[in-house]
Every structure is written in structure tokens, then in C-alpha cells.
Design a protein around this motif. Structure first.
Motif, mmCIF file in Angstrom:
data_model
loop_
_atom_site.group_PDB
_atom_site.id
_atom_site.type_symbol
_atom_site.label_atom_id
_atom_site.label_comp_id
_atom_site.label_asym_id
_atom_site.label_seq_id
_atom_site.Cartn_x
_atom_site.Cartn_y
_atom_site.Cartn_z
ATOM 1 N N PRO A 135 -6.967 4.185 2.112
ATOM 2 C CA PRO A 135 -8.322 4.484 2.572
ATOM 3 C C PRO A 135 -8.822 5.823 2.033
ATOM 4 N N VAL A 136 -7.920 6.798 1.957
ATOM 5 C CA VAL A 136 -8.339 8.111 1.465
ATOM 6 C C VAL A 136 -8.785 7.992 0.018
ATOM 7 N N MET A 137 -7.940 7.336 -0.782
ATOM 8 C CA MET A 137 -8.264 7.244 -2.193
ATOM 9 C C MET A 137 -9.537 6.442 -2.435
ATOM 10 N N GLN A 138 -9.609 5.321 -1.738
ATOM 11 C CA GLN A 138 -10.787 4.469 -1.936
ATOM 12 C C GLN A 138 -12.059 5.169 -1.458
ATOM 13 N N MET A 139 -11.904 5.944 -0.396
ATOM 14 C CA MET A 139 -13.078 6.629 0.145
ATOM 15 C C MET A 139 -13.608 7.645 -0.877
ATOM 16 N N VAL A 140 -12.689 8.376 -1.490
ATOM 17 C CA VAL A 140 -13.104 9.362 -2.494
ATOM 18 C C VAL A 140 -13.756 8.652 -3.674
ATOM 19 N N GLU A 146 8.195 -4.047 14.774
ATOM 20 C CA GLU A 146 7.258 -4.010 13.662
ATOM 21 C C GLU A 146 6.874 -2.561 13.323
ATOM 22 N N THR A 147 6.662 -1.772 14.364
ATOM 23 C CA THR A 147 6.312 -0.367 14.145
ATOM 24 C C THR A 147 7.422 0.351 13.399
ATOM 25 N N LEU A 148 8.676 0.093 13.816
ATOM 26 C CA LEU A 148 9.801 0.729 13.131
ATOM 27 C C LEU A 148 9.828 0.336 11.668
ATOM 28 N N GLN A 149 9.589 -0.971 11.411
ATOM 29 C CA GLN A 149 9.641 -1.444 10.022
ATOM 30 C C GLN A 149 8.548 -0.822 9.170
ATOM 31 N N VAL A 150 7.356 -0.736 9.741
ATOM 32 C CA VAL A 150 6.256 -0.126 8.995
ATOM 33 C C VAL A 150 6.603 1.322 8.693
ATOM 34 N N TRP A 151 7.114 1.984 9.714
ATOM 35 C CA TRP A 151 7.420 3.397 9.574
ATOM 36 C C TRP A 151 8.458 3.640 8.485
ATOM 37 N N ARG A 152 9.419 2.697 8.338
ATOM 38 C CA ARG A 152 10.510 2.919 7.383
ATOM 39 C C ARG A 152 10.216 2.319 6.021
ATOM 40 N N ASP A 153 9.056 1.722 5.869
ATOM 41 C CA ASP A 153 8.714 1.113 4.585
ATOM 42 C C ASP A 153 7.622 1.950 3.947
ATOM 43 N N PRO A 154 8.023 2.864 3.056
ATOM 44 C CA PRO A 154 7.047 3.815 2.526
ATOM 45 C C PRO A 154 5.888 3.137 1.798
ATOM 46 N N ARG A 155 6.162 1.985 1.181
ATOM 47 C CA ARG A 155 5.097 1.325 0.451
ATOM 48 C C ARG A 155 3.990 0.874 1.397
ATOM 49 N N SER A 156 4.390 0.240 2.480
ATOM 50 C CA SER A 156 3.388 -0.219 3.437
ATOM 51 C C SER A 156 2.648 0.963 4.028
ATOM 52 N N LEU A 157 3.409 2.006 4.308
ATOM 53 C CA LEU A 157 2.799 3.170 4.918
ATOM 54 C C LEU A 157 1.817 3.820 3.954
ATOM 55 N N ALA A 158 2.185 3.820 2.671
ATOM 56 C CA ALA A 158 1.289 4.404 1.674
ATOM 57 C C ALA A 158 0.000 3.600 1.597
ATOM 58 N N ILE A 159 0.156 2.261 1.583
ATOM 59 C CA ILE A 159 -1.045 1.424 1.553
ATOM 60 C C ILE A 159 -1.881 1.721 2.782
ATOM 61 N N ALA A 160 -1.202 1.821 3.920
ATOM 62 C CA ALA A 160 -1.920 1.963 5.169
ATOM 63 C C ALA A 160 -2.687 3.277 5.255
ATOM 64 N N LEU A 161 -2.078 4.343 4.775
ATOM 65 C CA LEU A 161 -2.695 5.642 5.008
ATOM 66 C C LEU A 161 -3.344 6.257 3.775
ATOM 67 N N LEU A 162 -2.749 6.007 2.605
ATOM 68 C CA LEU A 162 -3.281 6.641 1.412
ATOM 69 C C LEU A 162 -4.455 5.880 0.815
ATOM 70 N N PHE A 209 -3.405 -3.105 -7.693
ATOM 71 C CA PHE A 209 -4.490 -2.961 -6.734
ATOM 72 C C PHE A 209 -4.985 -1.520 -6.711
ATOM 73 N N PHE A 210 -4.016 -0.616 -6.780
ATOM 74 C CA PHE A 210 -4.325 0.803 -6.709
ATOM 75 C C PHE A 210 -5.163 1.253 -7.905
ATOM 76 N N PHE A 211 -4.865 0.714 -9.082
ATOM 77 C CA PHE A 211 -5.501 1.241 -10.286
ATOM 78 C C PHE A 211 -6.669 0.415 -10.806
ATOM 79 N N VAL A 212 -6.584 -0.885 -10.659
ATOM 80 C CA VAL A 212 -7.607 -1.699 -11.304
ATOM 81 C C VAL A 212 -8.966 -1.511 -10.639
ATOM 82 N N ASN A 213 -8.954 -1.370 -9.324
ATOM 83 C CA ASN A 213 -10.221 -1.199 -8.620
ATOM 84 C C ASN A 213 -10.981 0.052 -9.095
ATOM 85 N N PRO A 214 -10.327 1.217 -9.180
ATOM 86 C CA PRO A 214 -11.035 2.379 -9.717
ATOM 87 C C PRO A 214 -11.544 2.156 -11.143
#
Lengths: 378, 376, 317
Positions: free
Chosen positions: A31-36, A13-29, B297-302
């Protein structure tokens, strides 16, 4: 349960997450965007509320009153009006949330009769701003009067009014500056973890169905519990990472006071993550298309979390039936917990009620998720 | 062009009709959301759990307490006897507000001194705290006026400033300060945005995924014909959404509608065009429904949070305020609230309408241009 | 354009996606009424070429004319004159047979007076008479393919592009499908069809073999069979097969050796080992072999020969 199978699952599962940029973007980006966005965007502070002034007298006294309103930075004068029509117009256009009208004989009336009216007109379309501005305006006037009477006393040696006035001496606890950020940011952290966490895991099983790997997986001796543990482990670590990011930025970037203990924070966050990831997993087990799972995860998390978790709209003020509904909106418990840890420095025993809520949720979800996962194709 | 457009439209409606759950999916969540939104979204502080410590036990202190109770907003949860008990109430969330009337309160007033009143507020929810403090200011102003009203004749003293400045407040457009009047019109715009953007984005991406898009694109149809055919049904659905949610607001929540129907229709149409443009734009960036979903999801929430729906734009930092310039919902909320509550017309609302028209034009143009490319 | 002009002219057509060249300077001319088969392994560039010819993709280099129109510059005009069927079934499953036909008829603006007749023709051709009001998603794959073809020819296009039209269709239905294409060709329709079924290539007037974006060979099936191997083809029973293959790889005169089912196919060029020497040669190495028989090469043999580059990846198929 075989720990090696769990780790094999987790590693894959870790390998798959790591190789799936979309999931990784959701996972890491995310929170940053929503936090701002939420950290800065969700603010109930009354700042720069547009104020219109219709000063018919334009004397030193009237200007002094206006000055009192604008000094602390809550209001900024957007327009100086010169007629009733102006006033109506500005209100219609929404150019001022509040208008002060000072009558033409203001200072003379005040000097001769000892009292003079000024008018405050509010654009009550935005009720919350109006409510706060209203209280603030009352306070400003009361302050002005207290000062006048103190001066009077100094000059005459006696209190001016026939009856004593009451002076409110407010003291604010826990959030001394009444900064809405201190109230909202802990809630934002809870909301972000709830949204992102459920998204993370909601795809994990449905992806296997769609790619056909599930057939392969269930032909092995792996058990339902092993699949769940193995699949959730990497997401749990990502979730902790996200939580750490959000909490650190709350304290060091948004300057929310942190008065509790890290231990309490860690224990409660782990419990909450278990619930959040479990919900996503449960959805994923029930719904075999990735899209459907993703949509359901959003539907059951976004609006309820935004509206019913108490992170902006206080649950205590909702009608009883809606309050009852919020009992199943699990982020509300974590919102309460985080706020208490941050602002009040509460410890685990103080938080028994919301903790119990989360705990019950965790049990139910784990039970449902292991039951819902059948090793069958139909 | 009309022939190709009309077969496109016919196809869309047939598909919608075939989808037995479509109507259910479109309408039921909408109604539930309006109702929940309508009841849950409130900043009004209806009741403040209050603890009182009356150390004076006098006529005046009891009178003051009854002023508090009379408003109906302060629930006295504890009449404490010690300062410690009061502190505990606040610490354990039993009370949000504590009032301490010190011994000698009555005497201060009798003697014409200014009597201090200690108020402790749990500031955790800053908004509730601020509003509660505002209520207290109003109550005290009233209390002071009442006191002086019936005490004045019996007292002698200097004739000068009695009450000082009195503040006369007027609340326009929403005299009862009912914040549903603020939120429900906002709900109309917000829910429409959420629904129409995702519907549009998904519809096109689904055709792409299934392969029918390619089949259509090899036909002589022009991209704008295809896009029109795809969006007109959603435009109509969007208008239906707005009508339904407005009807619930007016009939169920009794929100006044004082403005012009035609201004509302114009505003709604421009808003929908902008929103459809957004959905199309998202669809041109997505290969699969999943990606469309993530983008959504990325855009509508903002767009929802940063619209002024609940949180005043003026209070946001400048960089976020700039972001709201491209948010059609921001303008629509101004229009819809103004039409519902203020009854103003084009003379006042034209800048917001013009901004929506501009956004609609830009987003639709960009998406038509991108749409051609997106097949590559 | 006069009637004798070729229906499709492809000159140096190239498509690059970032640093990957999907189609590499392809040249091909197809005459009116011809059925040309596009054969090649997956990823050879068949679909990309067809999509460029339909105006769905912009060529990176080179040009192509379909029915006299430049596909890069006049894609709309091209689209009026072509019918297209993609490898993925792409009609609307939630519409009925009739509704789908009406929809595509409308997109192509089939004249109103003609429409009833065209639709009836398409329905009859697909063998769907009496099932006009059935939802398309409930049809079996063979019916769906024929209906898709019906939709593609509703507007009587002079040129048809079929991108692996028969993938996933059972053999019987594939057969019927090809009969339809021949009927259309008899009516003057030019067809470019891609497939990876070797046997289907035999139905084409000419076959174009492409590999890695390049045209490897073109000709009628019999031409390809006759001239492309660079030697004569023999079939031989031997055991064990794998060992025989290994031994023969480096023998002079053996142009190519490959396992076909339970037999070995060997291409022998003049001047090296002869067919008669083979059993003895193998026997000396402990491999039992019957005398080879001369066979007519199938397109598959030619295909293997050309695509495998014959010298490096011998036996890959």
C-alpha cells in the motif's frame, strides 16, 4: 459455530502471516509503494505542457500575448521557433504539445481592423491534453479580448463591439481548484485496497492445500464458516490498517479535502473490506495452487479495477455495454463512495445506491465462499 | 553453439505445442483486453449531463441554449425554474454542469454590454470539468461570433476593436481528437509488456522449481545459450502479440497507420529485448513461481502507470520522472504513437530507439551475469 | 591426465552458506571405475558436495578435480565429462521419452552418427523399448529414474554423479537400477552416488560416511563393518527393552547400546562387562534377558555408531 475454534483459526493464521515475510511485505509495503506511485504518478493536471512559440512579429503586443499563455504555469516554453520547417520538425519530434504562431503583421492588423488571428497548433496525439489545452487557449484569448474591450470602454466611454459579448463566469463546486489529485486519490485508495486485499487472502487456503495441512484441518470438527471467519479475521485487521494508512496519507500527505464524517467512512470501508477479502478467499477456495490463486486474483482485480472502476476513466463516458460490465467491478462502488465522502461530505443516506451494490456483493460472496469450501479431499 | 541452441528451441516449441491451453491463454485474454481497453479507456467527454436555468426566456437565451444542444455533448437533463432546483441537481449527481442565464441577458447583448453567464460545474472529476469548461469556451466564442455576425449591420458605433484576437486552432496528427487514436497504440505496448515479462519470468522459474534447470546447467550449455533458447520463443510470441493487437487497432478501431512498417518492427524488436531482459532479471531474483509472481506484481504495475500510457509524464513530480528513464515502455509508447499517427522515421525517433537498445543491453547483460550466480 | 590418475580428487573442499558450513574440509580420492557411496543423514552435505563437483556451486574453500579438471575454475570442461542425476526427477514431463533423449543428446552434442545408437542404448537400458513416444510424466517412478540415468549417460561420461537417485522408487526397481550402475562401472565409469538407504551402500565398492559436512569414515562395506565399531557387537532379546537400554548406558565396557527392532544391539569393548555377564546383570535389575549372540555388524550399526558420536546420543537410532 464455535467461537473458540474461530479464534484458534485466527490465532494460527496470525502467527503464519507474522512469520511469512513475503505476505507481510505485500500486506504492509504494497500500500505504501502503490500510494506513492499512484498518488503522484496518476495525475491529469495540465502542468508544464511544452509550448513552442513561433512569433513572426516579435513586437510588444505579440510578446504580451505569449506572456498570457505562459503565466499560470500550465505551459512552459520549450522552444522558440524561427521557421515553418522548425515548426513541423518540433511537432514531429513531439517537442511541443502546442505551438502558437503569431503572424508577422499581428499588431498592425489588430490596430487597423480591430481583429487579428493567431494560430494555435496542437499535437493531438494526446487527446486529453489537447482538449484541455484547447479550452484553456480559448479562455486565455477570451480573457485578453475582455481586457482590451474594457480598456477601450474606459478610453471611449462606450462598449467597443456592436453586440454585447458573453462572459463566462464559471464556479466550480466540490473540487474548487480542479486539482486532479482530489479526484484521483480517493480512487487510488479504493484500487489499492482492492488489489492488496484480494492478494492477501487469495493465498490463505491454497497454501494449506499445498503444504498438506488442509488434510489435517478438515479431519477436525471445524466448519466451513469457522474456517472462513477465522482465516479472514487477521487479514481484516491488516486491511483496516492498510485502509487507515491510505486514507490518512490521502488527507495529510496529498491534502485531499475531507468533508464527510469518520463514521460514514468507517462503515463503508468495513463493508468494502468484507467484499475484497471475501473475493480473495473465494478464489483461494476454488483454486488449490497458490500460484494459480494469486494469478487469478490479479487477473480479476488489476486490469478491471484500473480500467473499469471509474477511478481514472469516467464510467459515464463509456459505451453502454462496457458500462453494464462495470456493474460487477465492485471497486467502482467504493470509488464513488470515497469521492463523495471526501469532496461532497456525503452521508450514508446519500450513498444508498453504491452501498446497496456493495452489500449485494458481500452477501453473494459470503454465500458462495461457504458453499465452495468442502471438507473433502477430492 | 547452434546445436545446443537449436535443441533448446525445439524443446521450447514442443512444450508449447503440448500445452493445449497455451494458445488459448496467450490469445483470448489479449483480445478481450484490447477490446475492453479500447472502449473503456477514454477521457473524451461525450455527454455532459446539464441543467439549465433560463431566467431570461428571450430570443438570445434560447439561441444560446440551442448552441449548447447543437454540439451533441450537452444532455439537458433538467430545465430548472429555481436556483434551488439547480443546486439539487448538482448535489445529487443529476447534473455535472449547470448554466444560469440571468434575467436581462438579451438586453445586455442588445445594448452592447458584456453579458455574464453563470456556469456551475461539479469539479469532482476535474478532468471532465475542465473539458466541459473548454467546450463552453468554444461554444461561447462561436455564439459571440454568430451574434456579431448578424447584428453588426444594424448597429452604429465606434468602428474599433470588434472581436479582438481570434484564435484559429489546428489539431495535427489526430484531427478528429479521437482519443482511441491515443490509447490503442498505448494498449499495444502495455499488453505486450504485461504478457511478455510474466511469461519470461515464470518460464525460467518453473524450470528451476521443477529441477530441470539444474539438469540443464550441469550440461556444457553456456548461460547465454540457455537464455537465448528460452527467450527467442517469447520474442516471437511478443512480436505476434504486437501484430495481433495492432491488427485489431487498425481493422476494428480504425486507427490510422501512417508510418513505416520497418521502423515499427525495429521499435518492437528493441522493446521486446528490453522487456525480455526485465523478465529474466525478475526470474534471477525469484526461487519460486510465487516470488516471481509477487515481483512481477510489484514492478509491472509501476512500469505501466508511469509510462505515459494515460498520464502525462510531464505532469509527474521530478523523482517519478527520473524513474521513467529506465522504463522501456515509455520509449516504446513514443515510438509506436509516432509511427502510427505521425509517420515519422528514424531521424526523429533515434533517441528513443537508442534508449531502448541501451536498456535491452543492460538488462540482458545483468541478467546473464546474475543468472550464473543465481544457482548458488 | 593419464589413465591411472584418480577420477575424482577432493582436497579440503568447503562450502559455507552465510554462517552455516554445509561441507567442512572434505578430502576424498576416487579411482577410475569405482562406485563410491555417499552416506549420511539429511543435511549432512551430500548434495552440496555433489553440486560442487558438478560445477553447480562454487566451493568456498579447497579444491576438487573431476576427470582432471578443476571444478571451481573449469566448470565447463568438467560438465563435458560428467553425467548428473539429481534427487528430484528432472526430465521434461511434457516431452516424450525420445524427445527428452534428443534434447539432452543435443545439449551434450553427442555426435550425429553416434546419436541413434546411444539413444537406442538408453531406451533399451531403461526398458522403454516400444514406449519411445510416451509422455514422460505418465511413466512410473522406476522407469523415470532409469530414463534419467539414460539421459545422464548419453554422452558416455567417464564420471557419474547420482544424488539420491532411488528416493521414492520401489525396492524392485531400485535393485534393477543398481544392476545398471554395476554394468556401467564394469565399462570403466566412475560413480559417486549418494543415498540414505543403508542397504544400498552394500552395492558400493567403497562407502564414505559423512555427517555435518565432515567425512567420518571411508572404506569398503566389509572394512567398515569390521573395524569401525571399537568392540564386538552382540544381539540380545530382553524385556522391557527401554529399561534395559537405560540401565546399560553407564555400564563400563558397554561402548554402545541401541534398539534394533525388537532386540537390543550392544557393543562391548575388552576389559569391561562380558557378554556372559549381561543376563545376570540385567536380571538383578528386574529385566529379563536371554544370553546375547555375537552378530556381524551391519552398515547401519556402524553408521549409528559413528554418527551418534557413540557417547552422548546413544540409542538415538
Amino acid at each position: 459455530m464455535n467461537i473458540r475454534r474461530v479464534f484458534a483459526m485466527a490465532f494460527k493464521e496470525t502467527l503464519q502471516v507474522w512469520r511469512d515475510p513475503r505476505s507481510l511485505a505485500i500486506a504492509l509495503l504494497m500500500p505504501v509503494m502503490q500510494m506513492v506511485m499512484l498518488g503522484y504518478g496518476v495525475s491529469l493536471d495540465i502542468k508544464h505542457v511544452p509550448l513552442c512559440v513561433y512569433d513572426q512579429e516579435n513586437s510588444q503586443e505579440s510578446r504580451a500575448i505569449v506572456e498570457r499563455f505562459t503565466a499560470p504555469g500550465w505551459f512552459s516554453i520549450s522552444q522558440t521557433l524561427v521557421s515553418e520547417a522548425d515548426l513541423r520538425n518540433a511537432m514531429d519530434r513531439g517537442e511541443c504539445s502546442m505551438a502558437i504562431v503569431i503572424p508577422v503583421d499581428f499588431s498592425r492588423t489588430l490596430a487597423t481592423t480591430g481583429s487579428a488571428p493567431i494560430q494555435a497548433i496542437f499535437d493531438a496525439t494526446d487527446v486529453n491534453t489537447t482538449n484541455i489545452a484547447l479550452g484553456y487557449a480559448q479562455g486565455t484569448v477570451a480573457q485578453a479580448n475582455a481586457q482590451t474591450s474594457a480598456q477601450w470602454k474606459a478610453a471611449h466611454g462606450v462598449h467597443p463591439s456592436p453586440v454585447g459579448q458573453v462572459d463566462v463566469e464559471p464556479s466550480t463546486w466540490f473540487n474548487e481548484t480542479l486539482d486532479s489529485r482530489n479526484f484521483i486519490i480517493p480512487g487510488v485508495v479504493a484500487v489499492i485496497l482492492a488489489l492488496v486485499g484480494a492478494q492477501l487472502t487469495s493465498l490463505t487456503i491454497s497454501r494449506e492445500w499445498e503444504r498438506g495441512t488442509m488434510e489435517q484441518l478438515i479431519s477436525t470438527p471445524v466448519t466451513a464458516l469457522e474456517v472462513m471467519l477465522g482465516k479472514l479475521m487477521p487479514y481484516f485487521l491488516i486491511g483496516l490498517l492498510d485502509a487507515a494508512f491510505c486514507l490518512v496519507s490521502a488527507v495529510y500527505w496529498f491534502d485531499v479535502p475531507f468533508r464527510g464524517s469518520l463514521g460514514t467512512l468507517f462503515v463503508t470501508t468495513v463493508l468494502f473490506l468484507i467484499v475484497v477479502l471475501g473475493i480473495g478467499y473465494l478464489i483461494s477456495v476454488r483454486i488449490r495452487s497458490q500460484l494459480g490463486a494469486s494469478q487469478i486474483a490479479l487477473l480479476v482485480t488489476m486490469l478491471p479495477t484500473t480500467l473499469l472502476s471509474g477511478y481514472t476513466f469516467p464510467i459515464e463516458q463509456m459505451p453502454a455495454p462496457i458500462q453494464a460490465i462495470t456493474l460487477i467491478v465492485y471497486p467502482r462502488y467504493y470509488v464513488t463512495i470515497l469521492r463523495a465522502i471526501f469532496l461532497k461530505g456525503s452521508s450514508l443516506p446519500d450513498l444508498w445506491a453504491p452501498l446497496l451494490g456493495l452489500f449485494i456483493f458481500a452477501l453473494i460472496i459470503i454465500w458462495l465462499a461457504t458453499r465452495a469450501f468442502h471438507k473433502r479431499l477430492d | 553453439m547452434f546445436e545446443r541452441l537449436s535443441v533448446m528451441l525445439m524443446k521450447e516449441f514442443l512444450e508449447l505445442k503440448r500445452d493445449r491451453w497455451a494458445m488459448f491463454r496467450l490469445i483470448v485474454p489479449l483480445i478481450i483486453q484490447v477490446l475492453v481497453f479500447g472502449y473503456a479507456a477514454t477521457f473524451t467527454v461525450y455527454h455532459v449531463p446539464t441543467a439549465i436555468l433560463d431566467l431570461d426566456q428571450s430570443q438570445a437565451s434560447r439561441n444560446l441554449i440551442s448552441h449548447f444542444v447543437a454540439t451533441g455533448r450537452f444532455d439537458v437533463v433538467d430545465v430548472a425554474t429555481t436556483q434551488n432546483a439547480l443546486t439539487r441537481d448538482i448535489d445529487h449527481d443529476q447534473a455535472v454542469l449547470a448554466i444560469v442565464i440571468h434575467a436581462g441577458f438579451n438586453q445586455d447583448l442588445e445594448n452592447g454590454r458584456r453579458a455574464p453567464l453563470q456556469v456551475i460545474v461539479d469539479g469532482t472529476n476535474s478532468n471532465t470539468a475542465l473539458i466541459a469548461l473548454g467546450y463552453i469556451n468554444q461554444i461561447i466564442a462561436q455564439f459571440s461570433a454568430d451574434q456579431s455576425g448578424h447584428a453588426a449591420p444594424f448597429r452604429a458605433g465606434p468602428a474599433m476593436p470588434v472581436t479582438g484576437i481570434s484564435l484559429q486552432t489546428r489539431t495535427w496528427f489526430n484531427e478528429g481528437l479521437d482519443d482511441r487514436w491515443f490509447f490503442i497504440p498505448g494498449v499495444i505496448g502495455t499488453l505486450t509488456l504485461l504478457q511478455v515479462v510474466s511469461l519470461t519470468a515464470f518460464a525460467i522459474v518453473r524450470e528451476r522449481e521443477v529441477g530441470t534447470l539444474e539438469q540443464i546447467m550441469v550440461s556444457p550449455i553456456r548461460p547465454f545459450e540457455f537464455i537465448l533458447g528460452k527467450t527467442i520463443p517469447f520474442f516471437l510470441i511478443g512480436l505476434g502479440d504486437i501484430a495481433l493487437v495492432s491488427a485489431i487497432g487498425i481493422l476494428w478501431f480504425h486507427i490510422p497507420f501512417v508510418g513505416s512498417f520497418w521502423v515499427m518492427l525495429l521499435g518492437a524488436s528493441l522493446f521486446l529485448l528490453a522487456v525480455l531482459g526485465m523478465g529474466l532479471l525478475l526470474s534471477t531474483f525469484s526461487r519460486t513461481q510465487q516470488q516471481a509472481f509477487a515481483l512481477n506484481f510489484f514492478f509491472v504495475n509501476p512500469f505501466f502507470i508511469l509510462s505515459g500510457f494515460a498520464f502525462p509524464i510531464a505532469a509527474m513530480p521530478t523523482f517519478l520522472q527520473w524513474f521513467t528513464v529506465i522504463n522501456p515502455l515509455r520509449y516504446f509508447l513514443v515510438v509506436i504513437r509516432a509511427v502510427f499517427l505521425k509517420g515519422v522515421g528514424l531521424a526523429v525517433l533515434w533517441p528513443d530507439l537508442a534508449m531502448m537498445a541501451l536498456l535491452a543491453f543492460l538488462m540482458l547483460t545483468i541478467s546473464v551475469l546474475r543468472f550464473r550466480k543465481s544457482l548458488d | 591426465m593419464t589413465m591411472v590418475e584418480p577420477a575424482i580428487i577432493i582436497q579440503g573442499l568447503t562450502k559455507r552458506f552465510q554462517d552455516f558450513t554445509a561441507v567442512d574440509h572434505l578430502d576424498l580420492t576416487i579411482n577410475q571405475g569405482e562406485i563410491v557411496g555417499f552416506i549420511g543423514p539429511n543435511g549432512a552435505g551430500k548434495s552440496t558436495t555433489i553440486r560442487m563437483l558438478c560445477g553447480l556451486l562454487q566451493p568456498t574453500e579447497g579444491q576438487a578435480f573431476v576427470a582432471g579438471f578443476n571444478v571451481g575454475r573449469q566448470p565447463e570442461a568438467v560438465r563435458e565429462h560428467i553425467g548428473y542425476m539429481s534427487q528430484k526427477f528432472s526430465l521434461y514431463g511434457d516431452l516424450t521419452v525420445r524427445e527428452n533423449l534428443r534434447f539432452f543428446g543435443g545439449l551434450y552434442r553427442v555426435p550425429r552418427h553416434d546419436r541413434g545408437e546411444r539413444m537406442a542404448f538408453a531406451i533399451a537400458m531403461a526398458g522403454l523399448a516400444g514406449r519411445e513416444d510416451v509422455l514422460v510424466r505418465t511413466l512410473a517412478s522406476g522407469w523415470k529414474q532409469r530414463l534419467a540415468l539414460g539421459c545422464a549417460i548419453l554422452h558416455r561420461p567417464p564420471v557419474l554423479f547420482l544424488d539420491e537417485p532411488t528416493s521414492g522408487v520401489e525396492p524392485e526397481a531400485r535393485r534393477q537400477f543398481w544392476d545398471l550402475i554395476h554394468e556401467l562401472a564394469a565399462g570403466g565409469v566412475t560413480t559417486l552416488v549418494s543415498t540414505h538407504y543403508m542397504d544400498e551402500a552394500e552395492y558400493c565398492n567403497r562407502v564414505a560416511l559423512i555427517n555435518r559436512g565432515k567425512l567420518v569414515a571411508i572404506g569398503s562395506p566389509s572394512e567398515l563393518r569390521g573395524h569401525q565399531l571399537g568392540g564386538e557387537l552382540f544381539e540380545m532379546d530382553c524385556a522391557p527393552l527401554g529399561a534395559a537400554l537405560k540401565v546399560l548406558t553407564d555400564v563400563p565396557g558397554v561402548e554402545e547400546a541401541a534398539i534394533f527392532g525388537d532386540k537390543l544391539h550392544i557393543v562391548l569393548s575388552a576389559g569391561g562387562i562380558t557378554a556372559g555377564d549381561l543376563p545376570g546383570f540385567l536380571g538383578a535389575r528386574g529385566i529379563h534377558a536371554d544370553p546375547p549372540r555375537r552378530v556381524t555388524p551391519s552398515l547401519e550399526d556402524v553408521f549409528v555408531h559413528l554418527v551418534s558420536g557413540s557417547h552422548e546420543t546413544r540409542g538415538a537410532f
